[in-house]
Design an enzyme around this catalytic site. Structure first.
Site, PDB file in Angstrom:
ATOM      1  N   ARG A  50       0.768  -1.395  -0.025  1.00 52.93           N
ATOM      2  CA  ARG A  50      -0.133  -0.091  -0.017  1.00 52.93           C
ATOM      3  C   ARG A  50       0.874   1.233  -0.095  1.00 52.93           C
ATOM      4  O   ARG A  50       0.369   2.281  -0.710  1.00 52.93           O
ATOM      5  CB  ARG A  50      -0.935   0.158   1.248  1.00 52.93           C
ATOM      6  CG  ARG A  50      -1.652   1.256   1.355  1.00 52.93           C
ATOM      7  CD  ARG A  50      -2.739   1.236   2.576  1.00 52.93           C
ATOM      8  NE  ARG A  50      -2.430   0.576   3.476  1.00 52.93           N
ATOM      9  CZ  ARG A  50      -1.496   1.315   4.643  1.00 52.93           C
ATOM     10  NH1 ARG A  50      -1.240   2.595   4.314  1.00 52.93           N
ATOM     11  NH2 ARG A  50      -1.371   0.745   5.586  1.00 52.93           N
ATOM     12  N   TYR A  77     -16.350  20.554 -11.361  1.00 50.18           N
ATOM     13  CA  TYR A  77     -16.697  19.156 -11.541  1.00 50.18           C
ATOM     14  C   TYR A  77     -17.830  18.683 -10.824  1.00 50.18           C
ATOM     15  O   TYR A  77     -17.476  18.778  -9.410  1.00 50.18           O
ATOM     16  CB  TYR A  77     -15.627  18.407 -11.495  1.00 50.18           C
ATOM     17  CG  TYR A  77     -15.695  16.836 -11.597  1.00 50.18           C
ATOM     18  CD1 TYR A  77     -16.367  16.267 -12.661  1.00 50.18           C
ATOM     19  CD2 TYR A  77     -14.926  15.929 -10.857  1.00 50.18           C
ATOM     20  CE1 TYR A  77     -16.434  14.939 -12.947  1.00 50.18           C
ATOM     21  CE2 TYR A  77     -15.035  14.732 -10.940  1.00 50.18           C
ATOM     22  CZ  TYR A  77     -15.660  14.253 -12.016  1.00 50.18           C
ATOM     23  OH  TYR A  77     -15.792  12.938 -12.460  1.00 50.18           O
ATOM     24  N   ASP A 137      -7.606  21.883  -9.818  1.00 47.98           N
ATOM     25  CA  ASP A 137      -7.991  20.866 -10.868  1.00 47.98           C
ATOM     26  C   ASP A 137      -7.344  21.212 -12.365  1.00 47.98           C
ATOM     27  O   ASP A 137      -7.750  21.939 -13.213  1.00 47.98           O
ATOM     28  CB  ASP A 137      -9.340  20.384 -10.897  1.00 47.98           C
ATOM     29  CG  ASP A 137      -9.572  19.371 -11.744  1.00 47.98           C
ATOM     30  OD1 ASP A 137      -8.689  18.736 -12.633  1.00 47.98           O
ATOM     31  OD2 ASP A 137     -10.565  18.490 -11.569  1.00 47.98           O
ATOM     32  N   LYS A 142      -7.409  10.451 -17.835  1.00 46.27           N
ATOM     33  CA  LYS A 142      -7.684  11.296 -18.897  1.00 46.27           C
ATOM     34  C   LYS A 142      -6.369  11.337 -19.927  1.00 46.27           C
ATOM     35  O   LYS A 142      -6.065  10.146 -20.504  1.00 46.27           O
ATOM     36  CB  LYS A 142      -8.043  12.794 -18.818  1.00 46.27           C
ATOM     37  CG  LYS A 142      -9.259  12.713 -17.747  1.00 46.27           C
ATOM     38  CD  LYS A 142     -10.534  12.238 -18.334  1.00 46.27           C
ATOM     39  CE  LYS A 142     -11.732  12.456 -17.532  1.00 46.27           C
ATOM     40  NZ  LYS A 142     -11.990  11.996 -16.114  1.00 46.27           N
TER      41      LYS A 142
END
Length: 400
Positions: free
Chosen positions: A61, A114, A187, A212
């Protein structure tokens, strides 16, 4: 040991860094790409190391050579002090927000944000006792300053804004925020650090939905959070406390996509601008909303601060029926309908921003469409859209 190919004092361009940073073939038998390290347990050779954890990797992790390769490459591209990876773009946003607030704090969010970010603030942050105020993304710094309270800890920015592409003056917002000891988060998925260096422009934390343009092939979900030195401790702490970690396969796919991002983004930029200009002359189109076009209200900010554009923009159509709109989009052959973007494929998405606004208005009389221009031939894309417009006109004439 660094995961970069070899140390060098010679400066290189971002495009070159994308190819070479975050990899060292000598560490994995000469293979070009870092392998996928699948695993949770990491063994310690001695009790002393087990107690001190003084070895590069201690638990799956907390990172693997694969995740470190991507973190190093992204951090170099962003010009930051730390990069952490998350399992999605939304998790990158929510994790970054949680890193800098506590019960009783206040945050400022652009009204064009968003939509899932808005939902997180309205529900989860509110449940934690954190209040959110939404601001017009076109406000200048003086007007934005009036919204700051003694409890304000974060100003989130998104430039251009989600769906409607408002441009924000990031350097001025950053200057204002730091005067009040407020964190600036951005962002930066639309431009990526190739076309907008958020941290250089004063942002403390740059966030990307790596799903993206970094992944670039519509086949993996991933997010990145990169902070400056000031933000490094808080980001490292929230990563550990929330147990944030990316998927192994997704990390490998993002590394693969990163190597070609400069070439792909250049193509997206050129094609997006050409299609946007073509649409601006079309009889069915009321308005094209693209920051790189001179007609955009925020074009001067884009021209001053950005060195390129992605393939994502919006248009509004002249008033028409839903039947006519459906006839247009339902039968497109190259433009798919889907909620993501940034991949090699072209997408189209009808949208209505009004349900997700509280302080700004949307008064466009016709339908709105968000387009992502992919890597297809431009003439083929124009032909597909033109055929769609012909269907729209045909059904529109029948319903009038």
């Amino acid at each position: 040991m660094s995961d970069e190919k070899k140390p060098s004092n010679k400066a290189s361009s971002p495009a070159t860094d994308l190819v070479h940073k975050g990899r060292n073939p000598n560490q994995y038998a000469g293979f070009i790409n870092p392998p996928v390290y699948r695993g949770s347990t990491v063994l310690f050779p001695t009790l002393e190391l087990l107690k001190s954890r003084a070895q590069p990797y201690t638990y799956g992790r907390r990172g693997t050579p694969t995740t470190k390769s991507l973190e190093d490459a992204i951090c170099n591209l962003e010009g930051g002090a730390i990069t952490i990876l998350t399992s999605s773009g939304l998790q990158a946003i929510t994790t970054a927000l949680l890193a800098f607030v506590e019960h009783g704090d206040h945050i400022l969010i652009p009204d064009s944000v968003y939509a899932p970010t808005r939902t997180f603030c309205d529900i989860t942050m509110a449940r934690l006792g954190i209040t959110t105020s939404y601001y017009d993304p076109t406000l200048n710094a003086d007007s934005l300053e009036k919204l700051i309270t003694s409890k304000t800890k974060i100003i989130l920015t998104e430039s251009p804004g989600s769906q409607t592409f408002e441009m924000q003056d990031i350097p001025q917002i950053s200057k204002l925020a730091h005067k009040h000891d407020i964190w600036v988060l951005m962002d930066n998925t639309w431009a990526t650090p190739l076309y907008f260096k958020a941290i250089e422009h004063g942002v403390d934390v740059s966030i990307q939905a790596a799903t993206k343009y970094i992944v670039g092939h519509a086949d993996a979900l991933l997010g990145t959070i990169t902070g400056n030195q000031r933000a490094a401790n808080q980001l490292n702490s929230i990563k550990e406390n929330l147990g944030v970690c990316p998927g192994t396969e997704e990390t490998f796919l993002a590394l693969r996509g990163l190597r070609t991002m400069a070439v792909r983004l250049e193509h997206h930029h050129r094609s997006g601008v050409e299609i946007a200009n073509w649409l601006s002359e079309h009889e069915c189109v009321a308005r094209v909303i693209h920051p790189a076009l001179e007609s955009h209200p925020g074009h001067d900010i884009w021209k001053r601060d950005f060195c390129g554009a992605s393939g994502l923009f919006a248009i509004t159509l002249k008033p028409t029926s839903q039947e006519a709109l459906a006839a247009m989009v339902d039968h497109l052959e190259l433009f798919g309908m889907g909620y993501s973007w940034g991949g090699f494929e072209s997408l189209i998405l009808p949208f209505d921003p009004r349900p997700f606004r509280s302080v700004t208005t949307w008064n466009e009389p016709g339908p709105a469409l968000r387009l992502h221009i992919g890597l297809e031939n431009l003439n083929d894309l124009k032909s597909d859209l033109e055929a769609g417009f012909e269907r729209l006109k045909s059904v529109g004439n029948e319903t009038t």
